[in-house]
Design an enzyme around this catalytic site. Structure first.
Site, PDB file in Angstrom:
ATOM      1  N   GLU A 110       0.894  -0.996  -0.139  1.00 15.73           N
ATOM      2  CA  GLU A 110       0.000   0.037  -0.008  1.00 15.73           C
ATOM      3  C   GLU A 110       0.958   1.357  -0.146  1.00 15.73           C
ATOM      4  O   GLU A 110       1.823   1.202   0.498  1.00 15.73           O
ATOM      5  CB  GLU A 110      -0.975   0.097   1.078  1.00 15.73           C
ATOM      6  CG  GLU A 110      -0.305   0.315   2.538  1.00 15.73           C
ATOM      7  CD  GLU A 110      -1.111   0.249   3.653  1.00 15.73           C
ATOM      8  OE1 GLU A 110      -1.285   0.941   4.466  1.00 15.73           O
ATOM      9  OE2 GLU A 110      -1.855  -0.726   3.831  1.00 15.73           O
ATOM     10  N   TYR A 122       7.121   1.286  -7.948  1.00 20.64           N
ATOM     11  CA  TYR A 122       6.558   0.140  -7.954  1.00 20.64           C
ATOM     12  C   TYR A 122       5.983  -0.379  -9.375  1.00 20.64           C
ATOM     13  O   TYR A 122       5.953  -1.358  -9.599  1.00 20.64           O
ATOM     14  CB  TYR A 122       5.319   0.203  -7.032  1.00 20.64           C
ATOM     15  CG  TYR A 122       5.759   0.579  -5.485  1.00 20.64           C
ATOM     16  CD1 TYR A 122       6.931   0.092  -5.108  1.00 20.64           C
ATOM     17  CD2 TYR A 122       5.214   1.427  -4.478  1.00 20.64           C
ATOM     18  CE1 TYR A 122       7.337   0.433  -3.734  1.00 20.64           C
ATOM     19  CE2 TYR A 122       5.251   1.753  -3.336  1.00 20.64           C
ATOM     20  CZ  TYR A 122       6.665   1.454  -2.769  1.00 20.64           C
ATOM     21  OH  TYR A 122       7.030   1.622  -1.712  1.00 20.64           O
TER      22      TYR A 122
END
Length: 157
Positions: A110, A122
């Site tokens: 997250e 990411y």
């Protein structure tokens, strides 16, 4: 010739906890305590590594949790003065390598919806946004993106 400072990624130990706590305080609005960091070292599901500089100083760290065939990136931080040099990639490479070794098929994490630098990192590893937790973060209040890397490359299907 360019002066390149060597960095090493190694397993985190109890002697690293105070330095990692300083990284936590510099990096997160809700930093982990020394007690929690020590608990992650004792947890059979967690793995933590530090990135050290040429004098052995802790410059970054990463924590992962493995449950079944799933891995979760819990924390990643690089010292503020060293950001933007690709050091987080060294930590991410270690995470992916460990996930393959453990047989993880998927990875999740997250991230603050406004943390474009982390989101781009990411995405470079193949993570995609799959869900949003509205107003999850505080100080400042912000949404959390839940990102997944499904079918980790290099692991058996």
């Amino acid at each position: 010739m360019e002066n390149i400072v060597p960095f090493l990624v190694r397993a985190m130990t109890e002697s690293d906890v105070a330095a990692v706590r300083q990284l936590e305080t510099a990096s997160f609005s809700d930093p982990w305590t020394e007690r929690l960091l020590l608990e992650t070292l004792q947890c059979p599901y967690d793995e933590s590594w530090v990135l050290t500089g040429s004098r052995g100083e802790v410059c970054g760290y990463i924590n992962l949790r493995f449950l079944g065939d799933e891995g979760e990136l819990m924390r990643i931080a690089v010292a503020p003065g060293l950001r933007g040099q690709g050091l987080s990639r060294r930590l991410m490479d270690r995470m992916v390598s460990s996930a393959r070794e453990k047989g993880a098929r998927d990875l999740t994490l997250e991230v603050r919806s406004g943390n474009e630098t982390a989101i781009n990192l990411y995405k470079a590893y193949g993570f995609k946004r799959e869900a949003v937790r509205r107003g999850y973060y505080r100080d400042p209040k912000e949404d959390a993106w839940i990102m997944w890397l499904r079918s980790l490359p290099g692991t058996p299907s």
